[in-house]
Design a protein around this motif. Structure first.
Motif, PDB file in Angstrom:
ATOM      1  N   GLU A 160       0.833  -1.197   0.000  1.00  0.00           N
ATOM      2  CA  GLU A 160       0.000   0.000   0.000  1.00  0.00           C
ATOM      3  C   GLU A 160       0.872   1.254   0.000  1.00  0.00           C
ATOM      4  O   GLU A 160       0.536   2.262  -0.639  1.00  0.00           O
ATOM      5  CB  GLU A 160      -0.941  -0.001   1.211  1.00  0.00           C
ATOM      6  CG  GLU A 160      -1.793   1.254   1.371  1.00  0.00           C
ATOM      7  CD  GLU A 160      -2.845   1.456   0.280  1.00  0.00           C
ATOM      8  OE1 GLU A 160      -3.675   2.385   0.415  1.00  0.00           O
ATOM      9  OE2 GLU A 160      -2.840   0.700  -0.721  1.00  0.00           O
ATOM     10  N   PHE A 210      -9.296   2.404  -7.599  1.00  0.00           N
ATOM     11  CA  PHE A 210      -9.128   2.345  -6.144  1.00  0.00           C
ATOM     12  C   PHE A 210     -10.081   3.326  -5.462  1.00  0.00           C
ATOM     13  O   PHE A 210     -10.044   4.526  -5.713  1.00  0.00           O
ATOM     14  CB  PHE A 210      -7.682   2.699  -5.757  1.00  0.00           C
ATOM     15  CG  PHE A 210      -6.664   1.790  -6.375  1.00  0.00           C
ATOM     16  CD1 PHE A 210      -6.447   0.516  -5.869  1.00  0.00           C
ATOM     17  CD2 PHE A 210      -5.920   2.205  -7.476  1.00  0.00           C
ATOM     18  CE1 PHE A 210      -5.513  -0.329  -6.449  1.00  0.00           C
ATOM     19  CE2 PHE A 210      -4.980   1.379  -8.053  1.00  0.00           C
ATOM     20  CZ  PHE A 210      -4.776   0.101  -7.537  1.00  0.00           C
ATOM     21  N   ARG A 220      -7.204  -3.037   1.345  1.00  0.00           N
ATOM     22  CA  ARG A 220      -7.967  -2.957   0.083  1.00  0.00           C
ATOM     23  C   ARG A 220      -8.104  -4.350  -0.542  1.00  0.00           C
ATOM     24  O   ARG A 220      -7.142  -5.104  -0.607  1.00  0.00           O
ATOM     25  CB  ARG A 220      -7.248  -2.061  -0.920  1.00  0.00           C
ATOM     26  CG  ARG A 220      -7.124  -0.624  -0.502  1.00  0.00           C
ATOM     27  CD  ARG A 220      -6.348   0.172  -1.532  1.00  0.00           C
ATOM     28  NE  ARG A 220      -6.200   1.555  -1.086  1.00  0.00           N
ATOM     29  CZ  ARG A 220      -7.127   2.484  -1.257  1.00  0.00           C
ATOM     30  NH1 ARG A 220      -8.254   2.184  -1.892  1.00  0.00           N
ATOM     31  NH2 ARG A 220      -6.935   3.711  -0.806  1.00  0.00           N
TER      32      ARG A 220
END
Length: 265
Positions: A160, A210, A220
C-alpha cells in the motif's frame, strides 16, 4: 535493517529524510549485494558503489553517464569508468556469479551477465529501493497498528505504501503492434514501434480503480491491482525482476521500525 531503524528513530518520528539519506543508501546497497550476490561489502566498497549509484555529479554517476544528452563527453568519464570497474569486479567474482557457467554458445558470458546485472542493480534496484524505504520511514501513518508477527499483513502495508507513493514513477514500453489508446475520452491509434511512457504514480491513484485512492488502506480488496511492481491486465510485458527482494527489504525495515517505535514508547 535494525541499524537503519535505530538511526531513523534517533532522528525523530518521522525523521527528516535528508538527515538519514546517506544511511538509507548504504543500507540499500548492502542489502541488495548480500541478498542477490552473497557479497559482504567493506566500508570502502560501499562508499564506491554509493558514489556510482547515487551521486548527482555527472562525472561520477552511472545513471547520468548512460543518459543522453545529460552524459558528459567520454574523456570526462574517467571516474565513472573506475567506479564501474570496481562494481563489475565485485559482481563478476561474487559467490553467485562464480557458480554461473554458460551452457550454450548463445548464453551470455559471465562478464556480459555481470554488466547487465550492474545496470539493473544500479538503476532499478538501488534507486527504486531507496525511494521505497524513504516512504516506509516517513509516509506510513504513525497510528497504524501492524502485527509484525504476521508477515502477510506487513507485506500489505509495504504494497500500500508503494501504491500510494510509487518507488518508480514512470515506465517506457514500445508498442509491439498497432495500439489504440483512450486519451481524454477520445480513442487514438498509434503505429507499431511507438514509444509509450506510462505514469505508474498516477495510475496507482486512479479513482476508477481504487476507492478513495488518497487514503492509506492496506486492507484494500484490490491492492494487487496496483502497478508498483507489475503490470496488470493486457500490459503483462512489464515485470519487475527484483520484486521479491524489494518486498522483503521493505518488510524487514517496517518490522524493525515498528519494534524500535514500541520500545521507545
Amino acid at each position: 535493517m535494525n541499524q537503519l531503524a535505530t538511526i531513523a528513530n534517533q532522528h525523530g518520528n518521522p525523521p527528516a529524510l535528508d538527515d538519514i539519506s546517506d544511511d538509507i543508501q548504504r543500507t540499500v546497497i548492502q542489502y541488495i549485494m548480500l541478498v542477490l550476490l552473497e557479497i559482504k561489502l567493506s566500508p570502502q566498497q560501499i562508499s564506491s558503489l554509493k558514489t556510482l549509484f547515487f551521486s548527482a555529479k555527472p562525472r561520477e554517476s552511472l545513471l547520468i553517464s548512460r543518459v543522453k544528452p545529460l552524459a558528459p563527453s567520454a574523456n570526462k568519464l574517467q571516474e565513472v569508468k573506475r567506479l564501474e570497474e570496481v562494481a563489475l569486479n565485485l559482481i563478476e567474482n561474487s559467490p553467485v556469479m562464480s557458480r554461473y557457467v554458460p551452457t550454450t554458445e548463445n548464453d551470455l558470458s559471465r562478464t556480459e551477465l555481470s554488466t547487465l546485472l550492474l545496470e539493473a542493480i544500479a538503476i532499478a534496484g538501488c534507486l527504486g529501493s531507496e525511494s521505497l524505504l524513504r516512504s516506509l520511514i516517513a509516509k506510513v501513518p504513525r497510528d497504524l497498528e501492524i502485527d509484525v508477527d504476521n508477515r502477510h499483513e506487513v507485506l500489505r502495508v509495504v504494497l500500500e505504501t508503494a501504491r500510494r507513493h510509487s518507488p518508480v514513477n514512470n515506465i517506457n514500453t514500445i508498442a509491439q503492434t498497432e495500439t489504440e489508446v483512450t486519451i481524454n475520452g477520445r480513442k487514438r491509434k498509434f503505429p507499431k514501434g511507438t514509444l509509450f511512457s506510462a505514469n505508474i504514480g498516477l495510475a496507482n491513484l486512479d479513482s476508477t480503480v481504487f476507492e478513495n485512492p488518497l487514503d492509506f488502506n492496506p486492507h484494500r480488496d484490490n491492492l494487487l491491482a496496483a502497478l508498483s511492481f507489475n503490470s496488470v491486465g493486457e500490459a503483462k510485458r512489464r515485470e519487475c525482476p527484483g520484486r521479491s527482494i524489494a518486498e522483503k527489504m521493505g518488510s524487514d525495515l517496517l518490522v524493525a521500525l515498528q519494534c524500535k517505535t514500541v520500545k521507545s514508547q
